[in-house]
Design a protein around this motif. Structure first.
Motif, PDB file in Angstrom:
ATOM      1  N   ALA A   3     -30.403 -14.227 -23.396  1.00  0.00           N
ATOM      2  CA  ALA A   3     -30.624 -13.830 -22.000  1.00  0.00           C
ATOM      3  C   ALA A   3     -31.317 -14.918 -21.183  1.00  0.00           C
ATOM      4  O   ALA A   3     -32.133 -15.674 -21.713  1.00  0.00           O
ATOM      5  N   PRO A   4     -31.010 -14.960 -19.893  1.00  0.00           N
ATOM      6  CA  PRO A   4     -31.782 -15.833 -18.995  1.00  0.00           C
ATOM      7  C   PRO A   4     -33.254 -15.411 -18.997  1.00  0.00           C
ATOM      8  O   PRO A   4     -33.575 -14.235 -19.229  1.00  0.00           O
ATOM      9  N   GLU A   5     -34.140 -16.359 -18.733  1.00  0.00           N
ATOM     10  CA  GLU A   5     -35.579 -16.097 -18.824  1.00  0.00           C
ATOM     11  C   GLU A   5     -36.065 -15.011 -17.873  1.00  0.00           C
ATOM     12  O   GLU A   5     -37.015 -14.292 -18.184  1.00  0.00           O
ATOM     13  N   ASP A   6     -35.433 -14.877 -16.705  1.00  0.00           N
ATOM     14  CA  ASP A   6     -35.909 -13.903 -15.718  1.00  0.00           C
ATOM     15  C   ASP A   6     -35.182 -12.559 -15.809  1.00  0.00           C
ATOM     16  O   ASP A   6     -35.310 -11.719 -14.931  1.00  0.00           O
ATOM     17  N   ALA A   7     -34.466 -12.335 -16.890  1.00  0.00           N
ATOM     18  CA  ALA A   7     -33.696 -11.091 -17.050  1.00  0.00           C
ATOM     19  C   ALA A   7     -34.613  -9.901 -17.311  1.00  0.00           C
ATOM     20  O   ALA A   7     -35.571  -9.995 -18.077  1.00  0.00           O
ATOM     21  N   GLN A   8     -34.298  -8.785 -16.658  1.00  0.00           N
ATOM     22  CA  GLN A   8     -34.984  -7.520 -16.881  1.00  0.00           C
ATOM     23  C   GLN A   8     -34.059  -6.516 -17.580  1.00  0.00           C
ATOM     24  O   GLN A   8     -34.513  -5.695 -18.349  1.00  0.00           O
ATOM     25  N   MET A   9     -32.762  -6.599 -17.246  1.00  0.00           N
ATOM     26  CA  MET A   9     -31.731  -5.748 -17.844  1.00  0.00           C
ATOM     27  C   MET A   9     -30.562  -6.646 -18.222  1.00  0.00           C
ATOM     28  O   MET A   9     -30.230  -7.577 -17.489  1.00  0.00           O
ATOM     29  N   LEU A  10     -29.934  -6.329 -19.348  1.00  0.00           N
ATOM     30  CA  LEU A  10     -28.751  -7.057 -19.804  1.00  0.00           C
ATOM     31  C   LEU A  10     -27.594  -6.080 -19.934  1.00  0.00           C
ATOM     32  O   LEU A  10     -27.788  -4.930 -20.325  1.00  0.00           O
ATOM     33  N   PHE A  11     -26.402  -6.579 -19.626  1.00  0.00           N
ATOM     34  CA  PHE A  11     -25.198  -5.777 -19.757  1.00  0.00           C
ATOM     35  C   PHE A  11     -24.139  -6.611 -20.465  1.00  0.00           C
ATOM     36  O   PHE A  11     -23.909  -7.757 -20.110  1.00  0.00           O
ATOM     37  N   LEU A  12     -23.515  -6.011 -21.449  1.00  0.00           N
ATOM     38  CA  LEU A  12     -22.383  -6.631 -22.134  1.00  0.00           C
ATOM     39  C   LEU A  12     -21.234  -5.648 -22.071  1.00  0.00           C
ATOM     40  O   LEU A  12     -21.327  -4.531 -22.588  1.00  0.00           O
ATOM     41  N   ASP A  13     -20.153  -6.069 -21.426  1.00  0.00           N
ATOM     42  CA  ASP A  13     -18.928  -5.280 -21.409  1.00  0.00           C
ATOM     43  C   ASP A  13     -18.020  -5.898 -22.462  1.00  0.00           C
ATOM     44  O   ASP A  13     -17.612  -7.056 -22.340  1.00  0.00           O
ATOM     45  N   ALA A  14     -17.752  -5.149 -23.527  1.00  0.00           N
ATOM     46  CA  ALA A  14     -17.002  -5.676 -24.675  1.00  0.00           C
ATOM     47  C   ALA A  14     -15.712  -4.901 -24.866  1.00  0.00           C
ATOM     48  O   ALA A  14     -15.693  -3.676 -24.808  1.00  0.00           O
ATOM     49  N   GLU A  15     -14.647  -5.634 -25.101  1.00  0.00           N
ATOM     50  CA  GLU A  15     -13.327  -5.070 -25.389  1.00  0.00           C
ATOM     51  C   GLU A  15     -12.856  -5.695 -26.701  1.00  0.00           C
ATOM     52  O   GLU A  15     -12.611  -6.905 -26.761  1.00  0.00           O
ATOM     53  N   LEU A  16     -12.758  -4.896 -27.771  1.00  0.00           N
ATOM     54  CA  LEU A  16     -12.380  -5.410 -29.084  1.00  0.00           C
ATOM     55  C   LEU A  16     -10.884  -5.265 -29.313  1.00  0.00           C
ATOM     56  O   LEU A  16     -10.276  -4.281 -28.880  1.00  0.00           O
ATOM     57  N   SER A  17     -10.321  -6.221 -30.019  1.00  0.00           N
ATOM     58  CA  SER A  17      -8.907  -6.146 -30.370  1.00  0.00           C
ATOM     59  C   SER A  17      -8.708  -5.098 -31.464  1.00  0.00           C
ATOM     60  O   SER A  17      -9.619  -4.833 -32.254  1.00  0.00           O
ATOM     61  N   PRO A  18      -7.517  -4.502 -31.541  1.00  0.00           N
ATOM     62  CA  PRO A  18      -7.251  -3.515 -32.602  1.00  0.00           C
ATOM     63  C   PRO A  18      -7.367  -4.124 -34.006  1.00  0.00           C
ATOM     64  O   PRO A  18      -7.703  -3.429 -34.960  1.00  0.00           O
ATOM     65  N   GLU A  19      -7.138  -5.413 -34.114  1.00  0.00           N
ATOM     66  CA  GLU A  19      -7.186  -6.087 -35.414  1.00  0.00           C
ATOM     67  C   GLU A  19      -8.598  -6.531 -35.791  1.00  0.00           C
ATOM     68  O   GLU A  19      -8.809  -7.112 -36.855  1.00  0.00           O
ATOM     69  N   ASN A  20      -9.567  -6.338 -34.880  1.00  0.00           N
ATOM     70  CA  ASN A  20     -10.961  -6.748 -35.108  1.00  0.00           C
ATOM     71  C   ASN A  20     -11.147  -8.251 -35.261  1.00  0.00           C
ATOM     72  O   ASN A  20     -12.142  -8.699 -35.829  1.00  0.00           O
ATOM     73  N   ASP A  21     -10.212  -9.037 -34.732  1.00  0.00           N
ATOM     74  CA  ASP A  21     -10.318 -10.484 -34.905  1.00  0.00           C
ATOM     75  C   ASP A  21     -10.716 -11.234 -33.637  1.00  0.00           C
ATOM     76  O   ASP A  21     -10.991 -12.433 -33.685  1.00  0.00           O
ATOM     77  N   HIS A  22     -10.774 -10.553 -32.504  1.00  0.00           N
ATOM     78  CA  HIS A  22     -11.259 -11.185 -31.283  1.00  0.00           C
ATOM     79  C   HIS A  22     -11.693 -10.106 -30.289  1.00  0.00           C
ATOM     80  O   HIS A  22     -11.411  -8.929 -30.477  1.00  0.00           O
ATOM     81  N   ALA A  23     -12.387 -10.570 -29.255  1.00  0.00           N
ATOM     82  CA  ALA A  23     -12.890  -9.641 -28.244  1.00  0.00           C
ATOM     83  C   ALA A  23     -13.028 -10.364 -26.920  1.00  0.00           C
ATOM     84  O   ALA A  23     -13.064 -11.594 -26.864  1.00  0.00           O
ATOM     85  N   LYS A  24     -13.102  -9.571 -25.863  1.00  0.00           N
ATOM     86  CA  LYS A  24     -13.385 -10.093 -24.538  1.00  0.00           C
ATOM     87  C   LYS A  24     -14.792  -9.620 -24.177  1.00  0.00           C
ATOM     88  O   LYS A  24     -15.086  -8.422 -24.255  1.00  0.00           O
ATOM     89  N   PHE A  25     -15.664 -10.549 -23.803  1.00  0.00           N
ATOM     90  CA  PHE A  25     -17.044 -10.227 -23.453  1.00  0.00           C
ATOM     91  C   PHE A  25     -17.337 -10.666 -22.030  1.00  0.00           C
ATOM     92  O   PHE A  25     -17.009 -11.791 -21.642  1.00  0.00           O
ATOM     93  N   LEU A  26     -17.973  -9.783 -21.274  1.00  0.00           N
ATOM     94  CA  LEU A  26     -18.470 -10.109 -19.943  1.00  0.00           C
ATOM     95  C   LEU A  26     -19.970  -9.841 -19.951  1.00  0.00           C
ATOM     96  O   LEU A  26     -20.405  -8.728 -20.268  1.00  0.00           O
ATOM     97  N   TYR A  27     -20.750 -10.860 -19.589  1.00  0.00           N
ATOM     98  CA  TYR A  27     -22.206 -10.768 -19.621  1.00  0.00           C
ATOM     99  C   TYR A  27     -22.766 -10.717 -18.204  1.00  0.00           C
ATOM    100  O   TYR A  27     -22.413 -11.547 -17.362  1.00  0.00           O
ATOM    101  N   ASP A  28     -23.636  -9.749 -17.961  1.00  0.00           N
ATOM    102  CA  ASP A  28     -24.344  -9.644 -16.687  1.00  0.00           C
ATOM    103  C   ASP A  28     -25.812  -9.377 -16.975  1.00  0.00           C
ATOM    104  O   ASP A  28     -26.178  -8.930 -18.066  1.00  0.00           O
ATOM    105  N   TYR A  29     -26.649  -9.639 -15.963  1.00  0.00           N
ATOM    106  CA  TYR A  29     -28.061  -9.299 -16.080  1.00  0.00           C
ATOM    107  C   TYR A  29     -28.631  -8.999 -14.708  1.00  0.00           C
ATOM    108  O   TYR A  29     -28.054  -9.372 -13.687  1.00  0.00           O
ATOM    109  N   VAL A  30     -29.744  -8.293 -14.707  1.00  0.00           N
ATOM    110  CA  VAL A  30     -30.507  -8.035 -13.492  1.00  0.00           C
ATOM    111  C   VAL A  30     -31.803  -8.817 -13.637  1.00  0.00           C
ATOM    112  O   VAL A  30     -32.507  -8.686 -14.646  1.00  0.00           O
TER     113      VAL A  30
END
Length: 111
Positions: free
Chosen positions: A20-47
């Motif tokens: 996390a960035p040093e000034d983060a108070q909240m973290l958000f990870l939006d994760a989408e996993l593949s059906p094969e469990n071999d890759h994922a899409k991650f989107l990172y946000d913070y407040v």
């Protein structure tokens, strides 16, 4: 005694906290996993401390690999423990980490 899913939640929270960035108070990870469990899409946000929400990238690509490993393990745990209520297992989730309260929450998405 802590259950394995609680351990996995803690590990996911720790990985996000460490990236996390040093000034983060909240973290958000939006994760989408593949059906094969071999890759994922991650989107990172913070407040930040001013209440502004913005995206960020972890400092190392290893973060994505570690999160993928833990999320796949969590999804397998749900299947092995029959926690899906006879429905298909979740394919994505929104992870929220409140750094002030040190709390983690996962909201699962199903097809």
């Amino acid at each position: 005694m802590t259950s394995r899913d609680d351990e996995l939640y803690s590990e996911i929270g720790r990985i996000l906290f460490e990236s996390a960035p040093e000034d983060a108070q909240m973290l958000f990870l939006d994760a989408e996993l593949s059906p094969e469990n071999d890759h994922a899409k991650f989107l990172y946000d913070y407040v930040n401390e001013e209440g502004v929400k913005t995206w960020f990238l972890p400092g190392t690509p290893a973060t994505d690999s570690l999160l993928l490993e833990k999320l796949v393990e969590l999804r397998k745990f749900y299947l092995e423990q029959s926690l899906t209520n006879n429905l298909p297992v979740w394919h994505g989730c929104l992870v929220t980490v409140d750094l002030e309260k040190m709390k983690i929450n996962l909201e699962y998405r199903y097809e």
